[in-house]
Scaffold this motif. Structure first.
Motif, PDB file in Angstrom:
ATOM      1  N   ARG A 204       0.830  -1.207   0.000  1.00  0.00           N
ATOM      2  CA  ARG A 204       0.000   0.000   0.000  1.00  0.00           C
ATOM      3  C   ARG A 204       0.863   1.256   0.000  1.00  0.00           C
ATOM      4  O   ARG A 204       0.572   2.240  -0.685  1.00  0.00           O
ATOM      5  CB  ARG A 204      -0.922  -0.020   1.224  1.00  0.00           C
ATOM      6  CG  ARG A 204      -2.030   1.016   1.176  1.00  0.00           C
ATOM      7  CD  ARG A 204      -2.982   0.873   2.352  1.00  0.00           C
ATOM      8  NE  ARG A 204      -3.635  -0.420   2.347  1.00  0.00           N
ATOM      9  CZ  ARG A 204      -3.492  -1.336   3.293  1.00  0.00           C
ATOM     10  NH1 ARG A 204      -2.717  -1.103   4.338  1.00  0.00           N
ATOM     11  NH2 ARG A 204      -4.131  -2.481   3.210  1.00  0.00           N
ATOM     12  N   ILE A 205       1.938   1.217   0.759  1.00  0.00           N
ATOM     13  CA  ILE A 205       2.831   2.379   0.821  1.00  0.00           C
ATOM     14  C   ILE A 205       3.542   2.571  -0.509  1.00  0.00           C
ATOM     15  O   ILE A 205       3.627   3.693  -1.037  1.00  0.00           O
ATOM     16  CB  ILE A 205       3.842   2.202   1.972  1.00  0.00           C
ATOM     17  CG1 ILE A 205       3.114   2.248   3.327  1.00  0.00           C
ATOM     18  CG2 ILE A 205       4.923   3.272   1.905  1.00  0.00           C
ATOM     19  CD1 ILE A 205       4.006   1.917   4.503  1.00  0.00           C
ATOM     20  N   TRP A 206       4.073   1.492  -1.083  1.00  0.00           N
ATOM     21  CA  TRP A 206       4.807   1.596  -2.340  1.00  0.00           C
ATOM     22  C   TRP A 206       3.904   1.979  -3.510  1.00  0.00           C
ATOM     23  O   TRP A 206       4.367   2.521  -4.518  1.00  0.00           O
ATOM     24  CB  TRP A 206       5.510   0.283  -2.653  1.00  0.00           C
ATOM     25  CG  TRP A 206       6.843   0.154  -1.990  1.00  0.00           C
ATOM     26  CD1 TRP A 206       7.178  -0.610  -0.918  1.00  0.00           C
ATOM     27  CD2 TRP A 206       8.048   0.840  -2.373  1.00  0.00           C
ATOM     28  NE1 TRP A 206       8.502  -0.451  -0.596  1.00  0.00           N
ATOM     29  CE2 TRP A 206       9.064   0.430  -1.480  1.00  0.00           C
ATOM     30  CE3 TRP A 206       8.363   1.760  -3.380  1.00  0.00           C
ATOM     31  CZ2 TRP A 206      10.366   0.910  -1.557  1.00  0.00           C
ATOM     32  CZ3 TRP A 206       9.659   2.228  -3.468  1.00  0.00           C
ATOM     33  CH2 TRP A 206      10.641   1.808  -2.564  1.00  0.00           C
ATOM     34  N   SER A 207       2.608   1.709  -3.385  1.00  0.00           N
ATOM     35  CA  SER A 207       1.701   2.026  -4.487  1.00  0.00           C
ATOM     36  C   SER A 207       1.592   3.532  -4.728  1.00  0.00           C
ATOM     37  O   SER A 207       1.299   3.961  -5.849  1.00  0.00           O
ATOM     38  CB  SER A 207       0.309   1.455  -4.198  1.00  0.00           C
ATOM     39  OG  SER A 207      -0.289   2.100  -3.090  1.00  0.00           O
ATOM     40  N   VAL A 208       1.844   4.332  -3.694  1.00  0.00           N
ATOM     41  CA  VAL A 208       1.721   5.789  -3.852  1.00  0.00           C
ATOM     42  C   VAL A 208       2.746   6.338  -4.846  1.00  0.00           C
ATOM     43  O   VAL A 208       2.375   7.015  -5.820  1.00  0.00           O
ATOM     44  CB  VAL A 208       1.826   6.494  -2.479  1.00  0.00           C
ATOM     45  CG1 VAL A 208       1.800   8.005  -2.655  1.00  0.00           C
ATOM     46  CG2 VAL A 208       0.699   6.038  -1.562  1.00  0.00           C
ATOM     47  N   PRO A 209       4.054   6.077  -4.663  1.00  0.00           N
ATOM     48  CA  PRO A 209       4.998   6.575  -5.680  1.00  0.00           C
ATOM     49  C   PRO A 209       4.820   5.904  -7.034  1.00  0.00           C
ATOM     50  O   PRO A 209       5.106   6.524  -8.067  1.00  0.00           O
ATOM     51  CB  PRO A 209       6.375   6.263  -5.076  1.00  0.00           C
ATOM     52  CG  PRO A 209       6.134   5.195  -4.066  1.00  0.00           C
ATOM     53  CD  PRO A 209       4.766   5.449  -3.529  1.00  0.00           C
ATOM     54  N   PHE A 264      -4.228  -0.871  -7.082  1.00  0.00           N
ATOM     55  CA  PHE A 264      -5.664  -0.692  -6.833  1.00  0.00           C
ATOM     56  C   PHE A 264      -6.144  -1.656  -5.753  1.00  0.00           C
ATOM     57  O   PHE A 264      -6.809  -1.259  -4.788  1.00  0.00           O
ATOM     58  CB  PHE A 264      -6.426  -0.905  -8.138  1.00  0.00           C
ATOM     59  CG  PHE A 264      -7.916  -1.023  -7.970  1.00  0.00           C
ATOM     60  CD1 PHE A 264      -8.684   0.084  -7.661  1.00  0.00           C
ATOM     61  CD2 PHE A 264      -8.549  -2.249  -8.135  1.00  0.00           C
ATOM     62  CE1 PHE A 264     -10.060  -0.024  -7.504  1.00  0.00           C
ATOM     63  CE2 PHE A 264      -9.916  -2.365  -7.983  1.00  0.00           C
ATOM     64  CZ  PHE A 264     -10.677  -1.249  -7.666  1.00  0.00           C
ATOM     65  N   PHE A 265      -5.796  -2.941  -5.877  1.00  0.00           N
ATOM     66  CA  PHE A 265      -6.206  -3.932  -4.893  1.00  0.00           C
ATOM     67  C   PHE A 265      -5.615  -3.624  -3.512  1.00  0.00           C
ATOM     68  O   PHE A 265      -6.219  -3.936  -2.490  1.00  0.00           O
ATOM     69  CB  PHE A 265      -5.792  -5.334  -5.328  1.00  0.00           C
ATOM     70  CG  PHE A 265      -6.624  -5.904  -6.441  1.00  0.00           C
ATOM     71  CD1 PHE A 265      -7.983  -5.643  -6.513  1.00  0.00           C
ATOM     72  CD2 PHE A 265      -6.054  -6.704  -7.416  1.00  0.00           C
ATOM     73  CE1 PHE A 265      -8.760  -6.171  -7.533  1.00  0.00           C
ATOM     74  CE2 PHE A 265      -6.814  -7.246  -8.435  1.00  0.00           C
ATOM     75  CZ  PHE A 265      -8.172  -6.980  -8.494  1.00  0.00           C
ATOM     76  N   ALA A 266      -4.425  -3.030  -3.497  1.00  0.00           N
ATOM     77  CA  ALA A 266      -3.789  -2.723  -2.214  1.00  0.00           C
ATOM     78  C   ALA A 266      -4.618  -1.739  -1.400  1.00  0.00           C
ATOM     79  O   ALA A 266      -4.570  -1.756  -0.159  1.00  0.00           O
ATOM     80  CB  ALA A 266      -2.387  -2.168  -2.446  1.00  0.00           C
ATOM     81  N   TRP A 267      -5.377  -0.882  -2.066  1.00  0.00           N
ATOM     82  CA  TRP A 267      -6.143   0.142  -1.365  1.00  0.00           C
ATOM     83  C   TRP A 267      -7.620  -0.204  -1.220  1.00  0.00           C
ATOM     84  O   TRP A 267      -8.385   0.577  -0.658  1.00  0.00           O
ATOM     85  CB  TRP A 267      -5.988   1.487  -2.078  1.00  0.00           C
ATOM     86  CG  TRP A 267      -4.669   2.114  -1.756  1.00  0.00           C
ATOM     87  CD1 TRP A 267      -3.522   2.037  -2.477  1.00  0.00           C
ATOM     88  CD2 TRP A 267      -4.353   2.890  -0.597  1.00  0.00           C
ATOM     89  NE1 TRP A 267      -2.507   2.718  -1.850  1.00  0.00           N
ATOM     90  CE2 TRP A 267      -2.990   3.259  -0.687  1.00  0.00           C
ATOM     91  CE3 TRP A 267      -5.094   3.309   0.511  1.00  0.00           C
ATOM     92  CZ2 TRP A 267      -2.350   4.022   0.278  1.00  0.00           C
ATOM     93  CZ3 TRP A 267      -4.460   4.080   1.479  1.00  0.00           C
ATOM     94  CH2 TRP A 267      -3.104   4.425   1.353  1.00  0.00           C
ATOM     95  N   VAL A 268      -8.032  -1.362  -1.730  1.00  0.00           N
ATOM     96  CA  VAL A 268      -9.423  -1.783  -1.561  1.00  0.00           C
ATOM     97  C   VAL A 268      -9.619  -2.262  -0.124  1.00  0.00           C
ATOM     98  O   VAL A 268      -8.884  -3.132   0.341  1.00  0.00           O
ATOM     99  CB  VAL A 268      -9.781  -2.912  -2.552  1.00  0.00           C
ATOM    100  CG1 VAL A 268     -11.158  -3.493  -2.237  1.00  0.00           C
ATOM    101  CG2 VAL A 268      -9.740  -2.405  -3.980  1.00  0.00           C
TER     102      VAL A 268
END
Length: 388
Positions: A204-209, A264-268
């Motif tokens: 989830r953290i890595w998905s931001v950058p 996307f799935f990381a933030w669902v």
């Protein structure tokens, strides 16, 4: 304190535990709802792209993963498809029949709103109905992908070949069927632990950058790449690009789709939310919101100057999300279930296996009732003893 010395007939033998009811997974319902909202928002953005680099940047990022995410989920829940009569019946009533009904409905809508001479064409899916054609074909081929040793590489090879084969044609939008095939096959090979993997806090953290980098690349690509490439509905030669760019773009888009879909799935959310129940009605939101988009296009509503301003673009985004949300609700499902999810038992032969299983279930129920029924009391003075 009750005595253990009581007539045998008054003691009820413990009934076998009833099987636990199958509960829906909140994570997948949430993912389906959020994905279908993004589909509706993407279709709204598609009407105001001209000269709007910001919207087109967001549009390209969205089109990289929103349908792949929805297709991956469809593949994941198609793992049990085995061409049995029960599943073939569900495929016909849940995919083929809605396609026919809505293809006719969209054609009639266009005749009323824009072109009275618009032709009916069951082989040329209108607008978003290509997905039902694709899902029908993909599910029919599920046993093949579950049999071959390397399903995903084979699917990627087929998609790459389709991207350089103009003769595939537009019947049933077969280019999209083949070029999106790897996303469906990916869903077939995924297991629950894979979804748990992408839902970790570190992902989830890595998905931001990662998403930030995708936005930068999309901004750079706007004047340099064709937006139509993200639709995957044509061979490269038909877009004016060299043929060899087809396989390159196929692999690149698939890789980007997988990465952004994982983000996307990381933030669902995995817990029940206010919108979780709407995940069961996403097919309604998908099929119905196209009428709103098409009506706005036919009437020129999307040409309004207000939509060229940031406030108008934000308003259109909110309106698109809200419309899809309403179309996924229970009242809409109850009204239109007979055309979106018809039962149609009258149209199918009765499965002998189902009849045998029903008969066996009835016999088991009767046997349980006999075992648990109280024994008749002995007549007074008969001399018989009640067993204790």
């Amino acid at each position: 304190m009750t005595s253990s010395l009581r007539p045998q007939g008054d003691r009820k033998s413990p009934s076998p535990p009833s099987p636990p009811s199958r509960q829906r997974d909140a994570f997948f319902d949430n993912a389906k709802y959020l994905a279908i909202v993004l589909v509706g928002v993407g279709h709204a953005w598609g009407q105001i792209l001209d000269g709007n680099r910001t919207v087109e940047t967001l549009y390209r990022v969205l089109y990289t993963f929103h349908m792949p995410a929805f297709i991956v989920i469809s593949g994941y829940f198609s793992r049990s498809f085995d061409l049995s009569p029960k599943r073939v019946k569900r495929l016909i009533t849940g995919v083929a029949v809605p396609y026919l009904v809505f293809e006719v409905a969209y054609t009639l809508h266009r005749r009323v709103s824009e072109d009275p001479q618009s032709d009916f064409s069951l082989l040329d899916p209108t607008y978003l109905l290509w997905f039902l054609c694709a899902l029908f074909v993909w599910r029919l081929t599920t046993p093949i992908w579950q049999t071959v040793r390397w399903p995903l590489p084979i699917a990627l090879g087929i998609a790459a070949l389709a991207s350089v084969t103009p003769s595939v044609g537009n019947d049933l939008n077969m280019q999209r069927v083949l070029q999106f095939l790897p996303c469906f096959v990916l869903g077939l090979v995924l297991r629950p632990e894979h979804f748990q993997l992408v839902r970790r806090r570190s992902v989830r953290i890595w998905s931001v950058p990662v998403v930030a980098a995708a936005l930068v690349i999309a901004w750079w690509s706007v004047p340099r790449m064709e937006t139509s490439w993200f639709y995957r509905n044509a061979a490269m030669q038909d877009t004016g690009a060299p043929w060899w760019s087809g396989p390159v773009l196929t692999l690149a888009l698939f890789g980007c789709s997988v990465v952004l879909t994982a983000c996307f799935f990381a933030w669902v959310p995995g817990r029940r939310m206010w919108f979780t129940a709407l995940g069961a009605g996403t097919i309604y939101g998908y099929l119905l919101h196209g009428f709103l988009v098409k009506e706005g296009s036919y009437t020129g509503w999307f040409q309004h100057s207000f939509l060229d301003q940031p406030l108008g673009e934000i308003g259109l985004t909110v309106l698109g999300a809200a419309a899809v949300t309403v179309l996924c609700t229970k009242p809409v499902q109850r009204v239109l279930r007979y055309v979106v999810e018809p039962r149609m038992d009258w149209a199918f032969k009765r499965d002998p296996g189902d009849a045998a299983r029903a008969r066996e279930q009835r016999e088991r129920s009767e046997a349980r009732r006999r075992d648990t029924a109280p024994a008749p009391a002995a007549p007074h003075g008969s001399g018989e003893k009640v067993s204790v």
